[in-house]
Design a protein around this motif. Structure first.
Motif, PDB file in Angstrom:
ATOM      1  N   VAL A  82       6.450  26.365 -10.582  1.00  0.00           N
ATOM      2  CA  VAL A  82       5.285  25.862 -11.312  1.00  0.00           C
ATOM      3  C   VAL A  82       5.678  25.320 -12.685  1.00  0.00           C
ATOM      4  CG1 VAL A  82       3.020  26.458 -12.239  1.00  0.00           C
ATOM      5  CG2 VAL A  82       3.787  27.444 -10.062  1.00  0.00           C
ATOM      6  N   PHE A  83       6.190  26.171 -13.556  1.00  0.00           N
ATOM      7  CA  PHE A  83       6.495  25.734 -14.920  1.00  0.00           C
ATOM      8  C   PHE A  83       7.629  24.708 -14.945  1.00  0.00           C
ATOM      9  CE2 PHE A  83       4.416  29.819 -15.978  1.00  0.00           C
ATOM     10  CZ  PHE A  83       3.487  29.343 -16.878  1.00  0.00           C
ATOM     11  N   ASN A  84       8.709  24.968 -14.199  1.00  0.00           N
ATOM     12  CA  ASN A  84       9.798  23.986 -14.167  1.00  0.00           C
ATOM     13  C   ASN A  84       9.308  22.640 -13.651  1.00  0.00           C
ATOM     14  OD1 ASN A  84      11.299  26.405 -14.626  1.00  0.00           O
ATOM     15  ND2 ASN A  84      13.091  25.436 -13.742  1.00  0.00           N
ATOM     16  N   VAL A  85       8.537  22.685 -12.577  1.00  0.00           N
ATOM     17  CA  VAL A  85       8.096  21.457 -11.918  1.00  0.00           C
ATOM     18  C   VAL A  85       7.125  20.662 -12.793  1.00  0.00           C
ATOM     19  CG1 VAL A  85       6.769  20.581  -9.970  1.00  0.00           C
ATOM     20  CG2 VAL A  85       8.523  22.330  -9.599  1.00  0.00           C
ATOM     21  N   VAL A  86       6.107  21.329 -13.304  1.00  0.00           N
ATOM     22  CA  VAL A  86       5.093  20.621 -14.101  1.00  0.00           C
ATOM     23  C   VAL A  86       5.695  20.046 -15.380  1.00  0.00           C
ATOM     24  CG1 VAL A  86       2.935  20.884 -15.394  1.00  0.00           C
ATOM     25  CG2 VAL A  86       3.175  21.940 -13.134  1.00  0.00           C
ATOM     26  N   ILE A 133       7.749  16.944 -14.565  1.00  0.00           N
ATOM     27  CA  ILE A 133       6.919  15.779 -14.269  1.00  0.00           C
ATOM     28  C   ILE A 133       6.335  15.187 -15.556  1.00  0.00           C
ATOM     29  CG2 ILE A 133       4.765  15.026 -13.162  1.00  0.00           C
ATOM     30  CD1 ILE A 133       5.372  17.123 -10.954  1.00  0.00           C
ATOM     31  N   LEU A 134       5.881  16.070 -16.449  1.00  0.00           N
ATOM     32  CA  LEU A 134       5.209  15.617 -17.676  1.00  0.00           C
ATOM     33  C   LEU A 134       6.171  15.410 -18.836  1.00  0.00           C
ATOM     34  CD1 LEU A 134       2.071  17.956 -17.603  1.00  0.00           C
ATOM     35  CD2 LEU A 134       2.242  15.582 -16.829  1.00  0.00           C
ATOM     36  N   GLU A 135       7.418  15.897 -18.700  1.00  0.00           N
ATOM     37  CA  GLU A 135       8.388  15.880 -19.802  1.00  0.00           C
ATOM     38  C   GLU A 135       7.790  16.508 -21.056  1.00  0.00           C
ATOM     39  OE1 GLU A 135      11.300  12.581 -20.190  1.00  0.00           O
ATOM     40  OE2 GLU A 135       9.916  11.480 -18.894  1.00  0.00           O
ATOM     41  N   THR A 136       7.199  17.677 -20.873  1.00  0.00           N
ATOM     42  CA  THR A 136       6.508  18.386 -21.950  1.00  0.00           C
ATOM     43  C   THR A 136       6.803  19.876 -21.837  1.00  0.00           C
ATOM     44  OG1 THR A 136       4.722  16.763 -21.822  1.00  0.00           O
ATOM     45  CG2 THR A 136       4.255  18.786 -23.041  1.00  0.00           C
ATOM     46  N   ILE A 148       1.651  36.887 -12.404  1.00  0.00           N
ATOM     47  CA  ILE A 148       1.113  35.640 -12.957  1.00  0.00           C
ATOM     48  C   ILE A 148       0.905  35.756 -14.455  1.00  0.00           C
ATOM     49  CG2 ILE A 148      -0.921  34.130 -13.024  1.00  0.00           C
ATOM     50  CD1 ILE A 148      -1.147  34.424 -10.020  1.00  0.00           C
ATOM     51  N   GLU A 149       0.238  36.801 -14.891  1.00  0.00           N
ATOM     52  CA  GLU A 149      -0.052  36.932 -16.328  1.00  0.00           C
ATOM     53  C   GLU A 149       1.224  37.182 -17.129  1.00  0.00           C
ATOM     54  OE1 GLU A 149      -2.938  36.083 -17.681  1.00  0.00           O
ATOM     55  OE2 GLU A 149      -3.320  35.548 -15.586  1.00  0.00           O
ATOM     56  N   ARG A 150       2.176  37.892 -16.523  1.00  0.00           N
ATOM     57  CA  ARG A 150       3.444  38.123 -17.231  1.00  0.00           C
ATOM     58  C   ARG A 150       4.154  36.807 -17.490  1.00  0.00           C
ATOM     59  NH1 ARG A 150       8.686  39.483 -15.331  1.00  0.00           N
ATOM     60  NH2 ARG A 150       7.901  39.671 -13.192  1.00  0.00           N
ATOM     61  N   PHE A 151       4.173  35.929 -16.495  1.00  0.00           N
ATOM     62  CA  PHE A 151       4.838  34.649 -16.675  1.00  0.00           C
ATOM     63  C   PHE A 151       4.019  33.689 -17.542  1.00  0.00           C
ATOM     64  CE2 PHE A 151       7.454  35.242 -12.580  1.00  0.00           C
ATOM     65  CZ  PHE A 151       8.532  35.721 -13.312  1.00  0.00           C
ATOM     66  N   ILE A 152       2.717  33.787 -17.477  1.00  0.00           N
ATOM     67  CA  ILE A 152       1.881  32.952 -18.343  1.00  0.00           C
ATOM     68  C   ILE A 152       2.220  33.202 -19.808  1.00  0.00           C
ATOM     69  CG2 ILE A 152      -0.484  32.738 -19.253  1.00  0.00           C
ATOM     70  CD1 ILE A 152      -0.209  31.053 -16.829  1.00  0.00           C
ATOM     71  N   HIS A 153       2.529  34.453 -20.140  1.00  0.00           N
ATOM     72  CA  HIS A 153       2.736  34.818 -21.553  1.00  0.00           C
ATOM     73  C   HIS A 153       4.192  35.083 -21.907  1.00  0.00           C
ATOM     74  CE1 HIS A 153      -1.559  35.032 -22.301  1.00  0.00           C
ATOM     75  NE2 HIS A 153      -1.706  35.755 -21.211  1.00  0.00           N
ATOM     76  N   ILE A 154       5.118  34.928 -20.953  1.00  0.00           N
ATOM     77  CA  ILE A 154       6.505  35.310 -21.213  1.00  0.00           C
ATOM     78  C   ILE A 154       7.149  34.474 -22.317  1.00  0.00           C
ATOM     79  CG2 ILE A 154       7.588  33.752 -19.524  1.00  0.00           C
ATOM     80  CD1 ILE A 154       9.409  36.129 -18.746  1.00  0.00           C
ATOM     81  N   GLY A 155       6.670  33.240 -22.502  1.00  0.00           N
ATOM     82  CA  GLY A 155       7.268  32.383 -23.525  1.00  0.00           C
ATOM     83  C   GLY A 155       6.321  32.040 -24.649  1.00  0.00           C
ATOM     84  N   ASP A 156       5.344  32.896 -24.898  1.00  0.00           N
ATOM     85  CA  ASP A 156       4.350  32.617 -25.941  1.00  0.00           C
ATOM     86  C   ASP A 156       5.019  32.265 -27.269  1.00  0.00           C
ATOM     87  OD1 ASP A 156       2.312  33.041 -24.181  1.00  0.00           O
ATOM     88  OD2 ASP A 156       1.596  34.921 -25.063  1.00  0.00           O
ATOM     89  N   TYR A 181       9.154  26.371 -25.199  1.00  0.00           N
ATOM     90  CA  TYR A 181      10.374  26.309 -24.388  1.00  0.00           C
ATOM     91  C   TYR A 181      10.254  25.264 -23.284  1.00  0.00           C
ATOM     92  CZ  TYR A 181      13.943  27.818 -21.036  1.00  0.00           C
ATOM     93  OH  TYR A 181      14.996  27.860 -20.160  1.00  0.00           O
ATOM     94  N   SER A 182      11.326  24.487 -23.115  1.00  0.00           N
ATOM     95  CA  SER A 182      11.401  23.514 -22.026  1.00  0.00           C
ATOM     96  C   SER A 182      12.328  24.063 -20.947  1.00  0.00           C
ATOM     97  CB  SER A 182      11.940  22.167 -22.525  1.00  0.00           C
ATOM     98  OG  SER A 182      11.059  21.587 -23.456  1.00  0.00           O
ATOM     99  N   PRO A 183      11.817  24.369 -19.749  1.00  0.00           N
ATOM    100  CA  PRO A 183      12.666  24.879 -18.671  1.00  0.00           C
ATOM    101  C   PRO A 183      13.760  23.889 -18.292  1.00  0.00           C
ATOM    102  CG  PRO A 183      10.348  25.259 -18.183  1.00  0.00           C
ATOM    103  CD  PRO A 183      10.394  24.354 -19.375  1.00  0.00           C
ATOM    104  N   SER A 184      14.744  24.388 -17.568  1.00  0.00           N
ATOM    105  CA  SER A 184      15.938  23.598 -17.257  1.00  0.00           C
ATOM    106  C   SER A 184      15.612  22.305 -16.519  1.00  0.00           C
ATOM    107  CB  SER A 184      16.921  24.434 -16.438  1.00  0.00           C
ATOM    108  OG  SER A 184      16.324  24.873 -15.227  1.00  0.00           O
TER     109      SER A 184
END
Length: 344
Positions: A209-213, A216-219, A257-265, A269-272
């Motif tokens: 989810v996070f890596n993919v989105v 795609i958005l370069e954000t 889900i909630e742990r990952f939603i907030h893991i990088g608060d 961070y830009s995933p690999s």
């Protein structure tokens, strides 16, 4: 002292090589391809939450290629593979490691995704092959590694899930942990994982989810969240991953889900995968999203969000292949010809 080859000098590979070197229980060779001359001359600058700030760091040995590493510094007790796993790219992971593999080599795949072990097991049926899941946030750019996350690794037996474990596997895992763990670094963590299959599915809840989105958005993740994607996209897409896992008999904890939603608060961070997109490099599209979607189709799991993301990601990969010359498009081949459509 164990002889270790680390293939991949990005954010994950560099931190792994650093940890192994600091422990002084391993002779470490790091394969550095595009920035070899720079790293050989100047080393790598590291800004790490785990290991602090280090300028000009180098492992014991640096090699231009796996072949060179094997010829100059092999044979290796452990081969740690940290490169991107891109089966639709120009070279498979099996091709990458082959020059360095000897009968004694333990191959450790510190890579993202599902289904990455089967080709490696088929190619090297007599070698121990381990799963390493890293939860570190780390990226390399222009000779500098920025590592704002803790070094956290779990190590498991890929063959256990296939009921074909090899003798000595437990000893191999304990041996690698011994040379990787740094007792004086109280946030350095590595441990044996007796259920690496579930661990990989759990990490996929983030990566698919996070890596993919973000690619795609370069954000970066935080800006996507500020823009409102948590409820409209991230949470429902992560639930689809959890549903696919459940269809395979893998239960993901409810709080994932909630742990990952907030893991990088607050980290922005830009995933690999997003970093690779910005660098115009091929992305781990198939192992992170394609493979789980194939499982979903096989098991009849509905994935309306992930399926759309996958199609968009295929275009991203297509554009990168065209930009790098892997495929060529001649616009003249796609021009409208009225003769082909006489009834229009």
């Amino acid at each position: 002292m164990k002889n270790v080859l680390v293939i991949g000098s990005g954010g994950v590979g560099t931190i792994a090589a650093l940890s192994l070197s600091l422990n002084r229980k391993a002779n470490v060779t790091l394969v550095v391809r595009s920035d070899y001359d720079k790293v050989k001359a100047e080393g790598i600058s590291i800004r790490s939450k785990t290991y602090g700030s280090i300028d000009g760091w180098k492992p014991q040995n640096v090699a231009r290629s796996v072949t060179e590493a094997a010829e100059l510094f092999g044979p290796f007790d452990f081969i740690l593979l940290t490169t991107k796993n891109i089966p639709d790219g120009p070279m498979t992971c099996e091709d990458v490691v082959r020059p360095a593999v000897s009968p004694q080599s333990v191959i450790i795949m510190m890579q993202n995704g599902l289904g990455i072990e089967e080709p490696m097991m088929q190619e090297f049926p007599d070698n121990i092959i381990l799963s390493a899941v890293s939860l570190i946030a780390s990226a390399y750019k222009n000779g500098v590694v920025e590592n704002p996350g803790k070094d956290h690794v779990t190590l498991g037996d890929f063959r256990a899930a296939h009921k074909c474990s090899l003798p000595g596997t437990r000893d191999a895992m304990e041996g690698f942990i011994e040379i990787y763990r740094n007792p004086d670094q109280n946030v350095n963590y590595i441990a044996i994982d007796d259920d690496c299959r579930t661990t990989r599915w759990q990490k996929l809840v983030y990566n698919s989810v996070f890596n993919v989105v973000t690619a795609i958005l370069e954000t970066d993740v935080t800006r996507c969240q500020i823009a409102g994607l948590n409820d409209s996209l991230f949470r429902p897409a992560m639930q689809e991953v959890i549903d696919i896992a459940a269809s395979e008999g893998v239960t993901i904890p409810k709080d994932t889900i909630e742990r990952f939603i907030h893991i990088g608060d607050g980290m922005f961070y830009s995933p690999s995968m997003c970093v690779d997109r910005r660098k115009n490099q091929l992305i781990e599209m198939e192992v992170i999203l394609g493979n789980p979607l194939r499982i979903a189709r096989k098991n009849g799991v509905q994935t309306p969000i992930l399926s759309v993301l996958y199609q968009l990601l295929k275009v991203v990969q297509f554009k990168t292949k065209e930009a790098t010359g892997a495929i060529k498009i001649d616009p003249k081949d796609y021009q409208y010809n009225s003769d082909d459509y006489p009834n229009l």
